[in-house]
Design a protein around this motif. Structure first.
Motif, mmCIF file in Angstrom:
data_model
loop_
_atom_site.group_PDB
_atom_site.id
_atom_site.type_symbol
_atom_site.label_atom_id
_atom_site.label_comp_id
_atom_site.label_asym_id
_atom_site.label_seq_id
_atom_site.Cartn_x
_atom_site.Cartn_y
_atom_site.Cartn_z
ATOM 1 N N GLN A 1 -2.887 -3.849 -2.268
ATOM 2 C CA GLN A 1 -2.994 -4.514 -3.561
ATOM 3 C C GLN A 1 -1.701 -5.284 -3.791
ATOM 4 N N GLU A 2 -1.690 -6.118 -4.788
ATOM 5 C CA GLU A 2 -0.462 -6.846 -5.102
ATOM 6 C C GLU A 2 0.415 -5.984 -5.995
ATOM 7 N N TRP A 3 1.567 -5.619 -5.461
ATOM 8 C CA TRP A 3 2.535 -4.801 -6.178
ATOM 9 C C TRP A 3 3.847 -5.565 -6.311
ATOM 10 N N THR A 4 4.609 -5.200 -7.328
ATOM 11 C CA THR A 4 5.945 -5.758 -7.532
ATOM 12 C C THR A 4 6.964 -4.632 -7.471
ATOM 13 N N VAL A 5 7.991 -4.835 -6.673
ATOM 14 C CA VAL A 5 9.097 -3.885 -6.574
ATOM 15 C C VAL A 5 10.370 -4.583 -7.020
ATOM 16 N N SER B 1 0.846 -1.189 0.000
ATOM 17 C CA SER B 1 0.000 0.000 0.000
ATOM 18 C C SER B 1 0.882 1.240 0.000
ATOM 19 N N LEU B 2 0.301 2.336 -0.452
ATOM 20 C CA LEU B 2 0.995 3.609 -0.488
ATOM 21 C C LEU B 2 0.763 4.364 0.819
ATOM 22 N N PHE B 3 1.736 5.190 1.189
ATOM 23 C CA PHE B 3 1.574 6.060 2.352
ATOM 24 C C PHE B 3 2.331 7.351 2.101
ATOM 25 N N ASP B 4 1.686 8.472 2.448
ATOM 26 C CA ASP B 4 2.313 9.782 2.312
ATOM 27 C C ASP B 4 1.689 10.688 3.363
ATOM 28 N N ALA C 1 8.685 10.024 6.781
ATOM 29 C CA ALA C 1 9.008 11.372 6.327
ATOM 30 C C ALA C 1 8.131 11.739 5.136
ATOM 31 N N PRO C 2 7.721 13.018 5.031
ATOM 32 C CA PRO C 2 6.852 13.419 3.916
ATOM 33 C C PRO C 2 7.408 12.976 2.568
ATOM 34 N N GLY C 3 6.589 12.326 1.788
ATOM 35 C CA GLY C 3 6.976 11.744 0.513
ATOM 36 C C GLY C 3 6.217 10.450 0.317
ATOM 37 N N LEU C 4 6.284 9.912 -0.884
ATOM 38 C CA LEU C 4 5.514 8.716 -1.210
ATOM 39 C C LEU C 4 6.305 7.457 -0.859
ATOM 40 N N HIS C 5 5.706 6.594 -0.060
ATOM 41 C CA HIS C 5 6.312 5.337 0.356
ATOM 42 C C HIS C 5 5.476 4.172 -0.170
ATOM 43 N N MET C 6 6.149 3.134 -0.637
ATOM 44 C CA MET C 6 5.491 1.871 -0.954
ATOM 45 C C MET C 6 5.876 0.877 0.131
ATOM 46 N N ASN C 7 4.884 0.411 0.870
ATOM 47 C CA ASN C 7 5.118 -0.514 1.976
ATOM 48 C C ASN C 7 4.553 -1.884 1.617
ATOM 49 N N LEU C 8 5.434 -2.869 1.479
ATOM 50 C CA LEU C 8 5.019 -4.236 1.194
ATOM 51 C C LEU C 8 4.924 -5.013 2.509
ATOM 52 N N SER C 9 3.839 -5.752 2.666
ATOM 53 C CA SER C 9 3.626 -6.591 3.863
ATOM 54 C C SER C 9 3.495 -8.038 3.425
ATOM 55 N N PRO C 10 4.606 -8.778 3.383
ATOM 56 C CA PRO C 10 4.556 -10.146 2.850
ATOM 57 C C PRO C 10 3.873 -11.146 3.774
ATOM 58 N N VAL C 11 3.756 -10.813 5.075
ATOM 59 C CA VAL C 11 3.091 -11.716 6.023
ATOM 60 C C VAL C 11 1.860 -11.013 6.568
ATOM 61 N N THR D 1 10.076 -1.623 2.821
ATOM 62 C CA THR D 1 9.763 -0.237 2.476
ATOM 63 C C THR D 1 10.590 0.235 1.285
ATOM 64 N N SER D 2 9.965 1.069 0.471
ATOM 65 C CA SER D 2 10.638 1.707 -0.662
ATOM 66 C C SER D 2 10.180 3.157 -0.717
ATOM 67 N N ARG D 3 11.123 4.060 -0.716
ATOM 68 C CA ARG D 3 10.812 5.485 -0.860
ATOM 69 C C ARG D 3 10.902 5.825 -2.342
#
Length: 331
Positions: free
Chosen positions: A250-254, A116-119, A206-216, A224-226
């Motif tokens: 959702q299912e995302w690929t990084v 999911s995204l977080f900002d 920190a302010p900015g767009l983060h992609m947070n993957l939760s595999p479990v 985390t990916s900034r």
């Protein structure tokens, strides 16, 4: 063939890495065809016949979406990219630090998992909109106005330094929430509450767009990916991105390189960072402060990876486009 919808591509990094593997990135295509026929009768000054036919096709194209798939294929052919999507779902591999041995910092990995995204800027915008609607409903009499909060007369926003012209401060996120107070049933919400929640949000992320993957499922492990702004495909404001993709997982690929893992039981070094001559040792001071940051990371209070999670430096973030499951019967 897998179709992808790219959320983010770091084209500069992709080009640089592809150039190392392929010796350059071709973005031009040129094709030339030419036929010539010469007929000479007698002395050259008497009669000559020349016939020439030529064609040239020149195409300059930006590889765009093709750049990253080219890099992905090249990395896999060189055994430089490893898909660890299945391994990261195994909690035991995280707890035994097998994941760290399997994918050490600097290694290239591909991970597909719920994300999911977080900002925190989007949190600020949402709270500001919530406050505006509440004030509007109170203004037209559709919502009850609760009594004001009792305080010591201090500014509810706190005593903040006024920013210089053109200066951007994180406090501006809290300042975007206007003073309001709303009552819903027995619950009262006001600007102070929302500003406090926002302070926590911008401190942890920190302010900015983060992609947070939760595999479990427990979400105890976070990948985390900034996503750095100014890169191709990340050209929309956070409000637009959240309106498109929402806040649900959702299912995302990084695809990217492993940045670093969270520290387990970080050790606080000795704070004696002075040399024998009384001068500050820059190396000892840096180690001391970095150790403090690792300790804070374990509390979750700062934007650093928390054990046993990991940070990824993303080359691309995308989701696969599913094919139609069946054919809709004609009416």
């Amino acid at each position: 063939m897998i179709l992808r919808e790219f959320l983010y591509v770091d084209t500069d990094k992709v080009r640089a890495m592809l150039a190392q593997l392929e010796g350059g990135v071709a973005e031009e295509e040129r094709e030339t065809d030419r036929e010539e026929k010469r007929t000479t009768v007698g002395p050259r000054t008497v009669a000559q016949h020349f016939q020439g036919v030529g064609s040239e096709r020149y195409t300059q194209k930006s590889l765009g979406d093709a750049l990253f798939p080219m890099l992905e294929d090249a990395l896999e052919s060189e055994s430089l990219l490893r898909d660890i999507s299945e391994e990261v779902t195994n909690t035991d591999l995280w707890n035994t630090e097998e994941i760290q041995r399997m994918a050490p910092p600097g290694s290239l990995v591909r991970i597909t998992a719920p994300g999911s995204l977080f900002d925190s800027r989007y949190v600020a915008n949402s709270f500001s909109a919530f406050a505006a609607v509440s004030m509007g409903l109170q203004g037209i009499g559709a919502l009850e106005s609760p009594p004001p909060r009792q305080n010591s007369g201090k500014n509810p926003k706190g005593q903040q330094r006024k920013p210089k012209p053109g200066e951007v401060t994180r406090e501006e996120l809290e300042d975007s929430i206007p003073d309001f107070r709303m009552k819903s049933g027995e619950t009262i919400v006001d600007a102070v509450d929302l500003r406090s929640i926002l302070q926590v949000s911008r401190g942890v992320f920190a302010p900015g767009l983060h992609m947070n993957l939760s595999p479990v499922e427990s979400s105890d492990i976070l990948i985390t990916s900034r996503l750095q702004e100014g890169r191709q495909y990340l050209d929309s404001e956070s409000d637009i991105l959240f309106a498109r993709y929402g806040t649900e997982e959702q299912e995302w690929t990084v695809v990217g390189s492993v940045g670093h893992y969270g520290s387990k039981d970080p050790v606080q070094p000795d704070d004696a960072f002075f040399n024998s001559n009384g001068a500050v040792s820059r190396g000892k001071l840096a180690s001391f402060m970095n150790a403090h940051m690792r300790t804070l990371a374990e509390t979750g209070f700062v934007d650093l990876v928390q054990y046993p999670g990991v940070s990824l430096i993303p080359f691309a973030v995308y989701r696969s486009i599913p094919r139609a499951a069946g054919v809709i019967a004609a009416r």
